[in-house]
Write an enzyme that holds these catalytic residues in place. Structure first.
Site, PDB file in Angstrom:
ATOM      1  N   HIS A 160     -12.255   7.112   0.442  1.00 25.74           N
ATOM      2  CA  HIS A 160     -11.864   7.191  -0.980  1.00 25.74           C
ATOM      3  C   HIS A 160     -10.348   7.337  -1.134  1.00 25.74           C
ATOM      4  CE1 HIS A 160     -16.181   8.054  -1.728  1.00 25.74           C
ATOM      5  NE2 HIS A 160     -16.058   8.771  -0.630  1.00 25.74           N
ATOM      6  N   SER A 281      16.393  -5.143  -2.911  1.00 23.66           N
ATOM      7  CA  SER A 281      16.336  -5.253  -4.364  1.00 23.66           C
ATOM      8  C   SER A 281      17.700  -5.684  -4.870  1.00 23.66           C
ATOM      9  CB  SER A 281      15.958  -3.887  -4.958  1.00 23.66           C
ATOM     10  OG  SER A 281      16.411  -3.789  -6.280  1.00 23.66           O
ATOM     11  N   LYS A 287      16.496   0.034  -1.637  1.00 29.09           N
ATOM     12  CA  LYS A 287      15.109  -0.429  -1.488  1.00 29.09           C
ATOM     13  C   LYS A 287      14.870  -1.240  -0.221  1.00 29.09           C
ATOM     14  CE  LYS A 287      12.048  -0.041  -3.872  1.00 29.09           C
ATOM     15  NZ  LYS A 287      11.655  -0.689  -5.122  1.00 29.09           N
ATOM     16  N   GLU A 294       2.916  -7.824   0.484  1.00 30.62           N
ATOM     17  CA  GLU A 294       2.411  -7.943  -0.893  1.00 30.62           C
ATOM     18  C   GLU A 294       1.910  -9.354  -1.184  1.00 30.62           C
ATOM     19  OE1 GLU A 294       4.912  -5.125  -3.732  1.00 30.62           O
ATOM     20  OE2 GLU A 294       6.168  -6.159  -2.296  1.00 30.62           O
TER      21      GLU A 294
END
Ligand code: ARG
Length: 461
Positions: A160, A281, A287, A294
Site C-alpha cells: 500500500h 530544469s 533540479k 517518467e
C-alpha cells in the site's frame, strides 16, 4: 502510367485520379515504406514460383532479380517515405520498371496487395519481436549486474506504499526482472501464430496460379501457409496478440519506472539516477529530474491506447480484406518505436543506478519488524493471535511514549504485555530479519544469490 504521369497499380476503369483528400488518407507510403525489405523478399520468392508454374521464363525472372538488386540499393540509400507513390508496393514496382521496363509488372501475376501486405507485415512483426526481445535482454542484463551490487543492501519493502518489511535492493530490482522473462516468453509463444504465410491467398479467394505455398512459406521463413485464403488476408489477431504482449511489457516497465521516479525523490532517497539519465530544469538550478523514467511510465499508457484502438478497428470487419487493415502499420510501427525507446532508456538508467544504502537502511524502522517479532513469539509457543495483539499494543505504547519500538526488550516489553517478556534485543536486528527470509524466492542474501543464478540462466531462454 496515368495521364498525370503518376504510376498506379490500378486505374484502368477510372476517368481520373483520386481526389486529393482521398489520396491523402489512402496513401500509406509515408508509413509502409518500412516494409520494403520484406516486399523485396516476397518479390524474389514469388518470381521463383512464377517460373515453376510456367508463367514467366527464366530470362524474365533473372531480369527481375537483377532489377530488384538495383531497387534495393536505391531503397537503402534514399528516404523512400518521401516518394509520391500510393504505397510501398507501387514504389517498388515503379522503381523496378525504371530498371527493366514493363516486364516489372510480371512480378504481380497471380497475387494481390492484400496477400502481399499481410505477408510483409507478418515478416516485419517477426523481426520486430526479435528486436524487442534483444532490447528486453539488454535491460535484463543491466538488472542482473546492478542487482549483484544490491544483494547485501537492506532496502524497505512497501505494501500500500506504506513501509512494510525489510528486503534487499537486489530483491526489489529482481522483482522487475521476472515479468520481463514472462514478457519474452509471451512473444516467443506468439511466433507460431505469426509465422503462417498469407501469400498465395491473392485478393482473398486463393491465387489462380498453382504455386507451392509450402515451399514459399519455408523459403520466406514461415512455418507453413495460412489454412484459409479469406482468413489469410482479413485477420490480424496475430498482430493484436503481439501488441498485447508489448503493451503488457510497457505496463510492467511503467511500474519499474514509477519506482525509479519515487525512489529517486528526496522523500524516498533510496536510489540515485546517473547524471546521464537525469535532466535539469530551465528555472530551478538545483533540479535533477527523472524524465527518462517518467516517459517510460507514460509509455505504458501510450501502448494501452494503441492496443485498445487496434482491437476496436478490427472488431466487426466483414470477411476478407478491408482498407481498415491498412491502419495496422500505423499502430504496430508506433508501438514498436515506443517500446524500444522505453527499453533502451531503462537499460541505461538501471545499468548506472546507484543504491543509497545509508538512506535505505535508515528507512527500515523497527516497527517494520513487528510481524517478525510476533512470529518469533509464535515459534516460542505463544498463540499467534495473542502475539499479534500484544505486538499491536506494543506499537501503540511506543507511539504514546515517543519511543523506538526496539527499546522494548525483556521486562520492558513484558510490562506492556506479559507474553512479550521473551523479546530479545537481537530480534530487532535487520540483518537477522533478512537472514530469516531464506525461503526459496525470499529476501535473504543467500536466497537472492540463488535467484540471481536462476535469473542468469533465464537470460538466454
Ligand atoms: N496499403 C494497403 C494495406 O496496407 C495494401 C493493400 C491494399 N489493397 C487494396 N485492395 N487496396 O493494407
Amino acid at each position: 502510367m496515368t495521364d498525370d504521369g503518376e504510376m498506379r497499380l490500378w486505374g484502368g476503369r477510372f476517368e481520373g485520379g483520386p481526389a486529393p483528400e482521398l489520396d491523402r488518407i489512402n496513401r500509406s507510403l509515408p508509413l509502409d515504406w518500412r516494409l520494403w525489405p520484406y516486399e523485396l523478399a516476397v518479390d524474389r520468392a514469388w518470381v521463383g514460383e512464377l517460373v515453376a508454374a510456367g508463367l514467366i521464363d527464366e530470362g524474365t525472372r533473372d531480369r527481375i532479380l537483377a532489377g530488384l538488386v538495383a531497387v534495393e540499393a536505391r531503397l537503402d540509400s534514399g528516404d523512400p517515405g518521401l516518394e509520391p507513390d500510393e504505397d510501398v508496393h507501387t514504389l517498388v514496382e515503379r522503381w523496378l520498371a525504371d530498371e527493366i521496363g514493363d516486364e516489372a509488372s510480371q512480378v504481380r501475376i497471380g497475387r494481390s496487395r492484400n496477400d502481399v501486405v499481410a505477408t510483409d507485415t507478418r515478416l516485419w512483426t517477426l523481426d520486430a519481436c526479435g528486436r524487442i526481445d534483444s532490447a528486453v535482454r539488454e535491460l535484463q542484463a543491466a538488472m542482473l549486474s546492478t542487482a549483484e551490487r544490491g544483494i547485501d543492501v537492506p532496502f524497505p519493502a512497501y505494501t500500500h506504499l506504506q513501509r512494510a518489511q525489510p528486503t534487499t535492493a537486489a530483491q526489489w530490482l529482481l522483482s522487475h526482472y521476472w515479468p520481463l522473462v514472462r514478457g519474452r516468453d509471451r512473444l516467443r509463444d506468439a511466433r507460431a501464430r505469426i509465422a503462417r504465410l498469407p501469400l498465395g491467398a491473392a485478393a482473398g479467394t486463393g491465387s489462380t496460379i498453382p504455386v507451392d505455398r509450402d515451399r514459399l512459406a519455408l523459403g520466406l521463413g514461415f512455418e507453413g501457409p495460412c489454412e484459409n485464403s479469406l482468413d489469410a488476408v482479413g485477420s490480424r489477431d496475430w498482430a493484436a496478440e503481439v501488441l498485447f504482449a508489448w503493451t503488457q511489457l510497457a505496463g510492467d516497465l511503467s511500474r519499474l519506472a514509477e519506482d525509479l521516479v519515487l525512489y529517486a525523490s528526496a522523500e524516498f532517497g533510496l536510489v540515485r539516477l546517473a547524471d546521464a539519465y537525469s535532466t535539469g530544469s530551465s528555472l530551478m538550478p538545483q533540479k535533477r529530474n527523472p524524465d527518462g523514467a517518467e516517459l517510460a511510465r507514460a509509455r505504458g499508457g501510450t501502448l494501452l491506447g494503441l492496443l485498445a484502438g487496434y482491437l476496436a478497428s478490427l472488431k466487426g470487419l466483414p470477411t476478407g480484406y478491408s482498407k481498415d487493415l491498412q491502419e495496422d502499420k500505423r499502430t504496430l510501427f508506433a508501438a514498436e518505436d515506443a517500446v524500444a525507446e522505453t527499453l533502451a532508456v531503462l537499460a541505461g538508467t538501471i545499468a548506472t543506478l546507484e543504491f543509497n544504502a545509508d538512506r535505505a537502511a535508515s528507512s527500515i524502522t523497527p516497527e517494520m519488524l513487528a510481524a517478525d517479532v510476533a512470529e518469533l513469539l509464535a515459534a516460542e509457543g505463544v498463540p499467534f493471535r495473542s502475539a499479534h495483539e500484544a505486538m499491536g499494543q506494543l506499537v501503540q505504547q511506543a507511539e504514546a511514549e515517543g519511543r523506538d519500538l526496539s527499546y522494548f526488550v525483556g521486562e520492558k516489553a513484558g510490562s506492556v504485555d506479559p507474553t512479550l517478556a521473551s523479546i530479545r534485543p537481537e530480534w530487532w536486528d535487520v540483518a537477522a530479519a533478512l537472514e530469516r527470509r531464506s525461503v526459496a524466492g525470499g529476501s535473504s542474501p543467500a536466497a537472492v544469490r540463488d535467484q540471481l543464478e536462476e535469473a542468469r540462466t533465464r537470460l538466454d531462454g
